[in-house]
Design a protein around this motif. Structure first.
Motif, PDB file in Angstrom:
ATOM      1  N   MET A   1       0.812  -1.042   0.002  1.00  0.00           N
ATOM      2  CA  MET A   1      -0.056   0.041  -0.116  1.00  0.00           C
ATOM      3  C   MET A   1       0.960   1.059  -0.044  1.00  0.00           C
ATOM      4  N   LYS A   2       0.751   2.245  -1.067  1.00  0.00           N
ATOM      5  CA  LYS A   2       1.454   3.383  -0.942  1.00  0.00           C
ATOM      6  C   LYS A   2       0.428   4.636  -1.180  1.00  0.00           C
ATOM      7  N   ALA A   3       0.792   5.884  -0.640  1.00  0.00           N
ATOM      8  CA  ALA A   3       0.110   6.909  -0.704  1.00  0.00           C
ATOM      9  C   ALA A   3       0.258   7.556  -2.076  1.00  0.00           C
ATOM     10  N   LYS A   4      -0.760   8.089  -2.469  1.00  0.00           N
ATOM     11  CA  LYS A   4      -0.769   8.595  -3.909  1.00  0.00           C
ATOM     12  C   LYS A   4      -0.115  10.188  -3.848  1.00  0.00           C
ATOM     13  N   SER A   5      -0.459  10.771  -2.715  1.00  0.00           N
ATOM     14  CA  SER A   5      -0.015  12.152  -2.651  1.00  0.00           C
ATOM     15  C   SER A   5       1.355  12.110  -1.933  1.00  0.00           C
ATOM     16  N   ASP A   6       2.051  13.491  -2.151  1.00  0.00           N
ATOM     17  CA  ASP A   6       3.389  13.639  -1.543  1.00  0.00           C
ATOM     18  C   ASP A   6       3.185  14.003   0.020  1.00  0.00           C
ATOM     19  N   LEU A   7       1.865  14.279   0.331  1.00  0.00           N
ATOM     20  CA  LEU A   7       1.621  14.572   1.786  1.00  0.00           C
ATOM     21  C   LEU A   7       2.030  13.466   2.437  1.00  0.00           C
ATOM     22  N   LEU A   8       1.273  12.230   2.138  1.00  0.00           N
ATOM     23  CA  LEU A   8       1.530  10.998   3.170  1.00  0.00           C
ATOM     24  C   LEU A   8       2.512  10.210   2.660  1.00  0.00           C
ATOM     25  N   ALA A   9       3.243  10.317   1.495  1.00  0.00           N
ATOM     26  CA  ALA A   9       4.245   9.465   1.128  1.00  0.00           C
ATOM     27  C   ALA A   9       5.619  10.004   1.860  1.00  0.00           C
ATOM     28  N   ALA A  10       5.578  11.365   1.793  1.00  0.00           N
ATOM     29  CA  ALA A  10       6.757  12.169   2.458  1.00  0.00           C
ATOM     30  C   ALA A  10       6.505  12.925   3.535  1.00  0.00           C
ATOM     31  N   GLY A 129     -14.213   3.403  14.506  1.00  0.00           N
ATOM     32  CA  GLY A 129     -13.031   3.534  14.320  1.00  0.00           C
ATOM     33  C   GLY A 129     -12.528   3.135  12.994  1.00  0.00           C
ATOM     34  N   TRP A 130     -12.684   1.809  12.719  1.00  0.00           N
ATOM     35  CA  TRP A 130     -12.520   1.452  11.403  1.00  0.00           C
ATOM     36  C   TRP A 130     -13.169   2.189  10.352  1.00  0.00           C
ATOM     37  N   LEU A 131     -14.448   2.508  10.126  1.00  0.00           N
ATOM     38  CA  LEU A 131     -14.984   3.069   9.299  1.00  0.00           C
ATOM     39  C   LEU A 131     -14.606   4.642   9.249  1.00  0.00           C
ATOM     40  N   ARG A 132     -14.345   5.132  10.357  1.00  0.00           N
ATOM     41  CA  ARG A 132     -13.670   6.521  10.052  1.00  0.00           C
ATOM     42  C   ARG A 132     -12.200   6.716   9.458  1.00  0.00           C
ATOM     43  N   LEU A 133     -11.416   5.854   9.978  1.00  0.00           N
ATOM     44  CA  LEU A 133     -10.202   5.617   9.376  1.00  0.00           C
ATOM     45  C   LEU A 133     -10.254   5.122   8.014  1.00  0.00           C
ATOM     46  N   PHE A 134     -11.149   4.403   7.410  1.00  0.00           N
ATOM     47  CA  PHE A 134     -11.406   3.929   6.113  1.00  0.00           C
ATOM     48  C   PHE A 134     -11.641   5.050   5.273  1.00  0.00           C
ATOM     49  N   GLU A 143      -3.977   4.513  -0.354  1.00  0.00           N
ATOM     50  CA  GLU A 143      -4.122   3.256  -0.971  1.00  0.00           C
ATOM     51  C   GLU A 143      -4.906   2.297   0.065  1.00  0.00           C
ATOM     52  N   MET A 144      -5.653   2.555   1.139  1.00  0.00           N
ATOM     53  CA  MET A 144      -6.166   1.679   2.028  1.00  0.00           C
ATOM     54  C   MET A 144      -7.280   1.163   1.382  1.00  0.00           C
ATOM     55  N   ALA A 145      -8.364   1.578   0.902  1.00  0.00           N
ATOM     56  CA  ALA A 145      -9.427   1.304   0.346  1.00  0.00           C
ATOM     57  C   ALA A 145      -9.084   0.091  -0.902  1.00  0.00           C
ATOM     58  N   PRO A 146      -8.273   0.834  -1.772  1.00  0.00           N
ATOM     59  CA  PRO A 146      -8.263  -0.306  -3.045  1.00  0.00           C
ATOM     60  C   PRO A 146      -7.431  -1.566  -2.381  1.00  0.00           C
ATOM     61  N   ALA A 147      -6.370  -1.140  -1.464  1.00  0.00           N
ATOM     62  CA  ALA A 147      -5.576  -2.476  -1.059  1.00  0.00           C
ATOM     63  C   ALA A 147      -6.400  -3.330  -0.500  1.00  0.00           C
ATOM     64  N   TYR A 148      -7.223  -2.956   0.396  1.00  0.00           N
ATOM     65  CA  TYR A 148      -8.439  -3.705   1.195  1.00  0.00           C
ATOM     66  C   TYR A 148      -9.288  -4.620   0.343  1.00  0.00           C
ATOM     67  N   ILE A 149      -9.733  -3.857  -0.674  1.00  0.00           N
ATOM     68  CA  ILE A 149     -10.741  -4.589  -1.559  1.00  0.00           C
ATOM     69  C   ILE A 149     -10.032  -5.548  -2.599  1.00  0.00           C
ATOM     70  N   ALA A 151      -7.152  -7.296  -1.638  1.00  0.00           N
ATOM     71  CA  ALA A 151      -6.548  -8.239  -0.774  1.00  0.00           C
ATOM     72  C   ALA A 151      -7.484  -8.963  -0.197  1.00  0.00           C
ATOM     73  N   VAL A 152      -8.522  -8.342   0.072  1.00  0.00           N
ATOM     74  CA  VAL A 152      -9.617  -9.206   1.025  1.00  0.00           C
ATOM     75  C   VAL A 152     -11.177  -9.381   0.311  1.00  0.00           C
ATOM     76  N   ILE A 153     -11.577  -8.090  -0.156  1.00  0.00           N
ATOM     77  CA  ILE A 153     -12.936  -8.250  -0.437  1.00  0.00           C
ATOM     78  C   ILE A 153     -13.400  -8.874  -1.851  1.00  0.00           C
ATOM     79  N   LYS A 154     -12.408  -8.743  -2.576  1.00  0.00           N
ATOM     80  CA  LYS A 154     -12.791  -9.487  -4.103  1.00  0.00           C
ATOM     81  C   LYS A 154     -12.902 -10.922  -3.809  1.00  0.00           C
ATOM     82  N   THR A 155     -11.985 -11.484  -2.877  1.00  0.00           N
ATOM     83  CA  THR A 155     -12.176 -12.909  -2.572  1.00  0.00           C
ATOM     84  C   THR A 155     -13.346 -13.362  -1.868  1.00  0.00           C
ATOM     85  N   LEU A 156     -13.623 -12.314  -0.877  1.00  0.00           N
ATOM     86  CA  LEU A 156     -15.081 -12.608  -0.203  1.00  0.00           C
ATOM     87  C   LEU A 156     -16.353 -12.528  -1.117  1.00  0.00           C
TER      88      LEU A 156
END
Length: 232
Positions: A1-10, A129-134, A143-149, A151-156
């Protein structure tokens, strides 16, 4: 999972305003084993980012943890690394692999499997807490939502639709995208139920079990029509 913006990557030098904390003074950092300190910071970071968003200053987070910002960055070399660790521990972590195994247990009626799973998922994953962070992560382009979907949700979703087709004696749609969308009809309804209750603070006289049963019943009743759909 990586950030798309410089704000969160750096970390963008943590320019976002710090939330107001109860006290401006930080107590002296107590000594504890490194593993315990890391776990403490992760737990606090999950709570902190869920309340203030991922652009909140790590300086304020360090204060909330009762440690120095320098110590925080000794344990997590960057804000992006800390966010990655929070994702692994608190977003992907609560999902239990055994849930997929039990969803595939055809010795149990499908309706009962779905009701059991979504009650477990609602209580164990779809917390406030999970929903607010998501949601915060999605708005911050992390990339939390795309990574979670992925890694987890597509199989589910594929598991749920495959079991639905088998239970109803129907042909499983060959188009993967169609199977995913069919699965989202139920999963999205339960997820939005949690958002309504925990984020919108919208409640009714109906309990969670009753609402989940309503959605599962509607999904299973619609299964023949859904499985017969074609894409393109």
């Amino acid at each position: 999972m990586k950030a798309k913006s410089d704000l969160l990557a750096a970390n963008r030098q943590d320019k976002a305003p710090a939330p107001t904390l109860p006290s401006s003074k930080r107590r002296a950092t107590s000594r504890m084993p490194a593993s315990e300190r890391k776990a403490q910071i992760l737990a606090k970071a999950f709570e902190f980012f869920s309340e203030y968003g991922l652009t909140a200053q790590t300086r304020a987070l360090a204060d909330a943890c009762g440690v120095s910002q320098r110590l925080l960055y000794t344990i997590f070399p960057s804000k992006a690394a800390l966010i990655e660790a929070v994702y692994e521990a608190n977003i992907a972590g609560p999902f239990k692999a055994v849930w997929l195994e039990k969803l595939r247990d055809r010795n149990i009626a499908l309706e009962q499997r779905l009701l059991w799973f979504y009650r477990e998922y609602y209580e164990g994953v779809l917390t406030r807490g999970w929903l607010r962070l998501f949601l915060y992560a999605s708005l911050a382009e992390v990339e939390m939502a795309p990574a979670y979907i992925t890694a987890v949700i597509k199989t589910l979703l594929d598991t749920i639709v495959e079991e639905t087709a088998f239970d109803a004696g129907l042909a499983l749609p060959t188009q993967l995208d169609l199977r995913q969308e069919i699965g989202w009809l139920l999963h999205g309804a339960i997820s939005h139920l949690a958002i309504r209750r925990h984020v919108y603070r919208n409640s009714t006289s109906m309990g969670i079990d009753a609402v989940i049963r309503l959605h599962v019943s509607a999904y299973l009743a619609a299964a023949p029509t859904l499985m017969a759909q074609k894409v393109g």
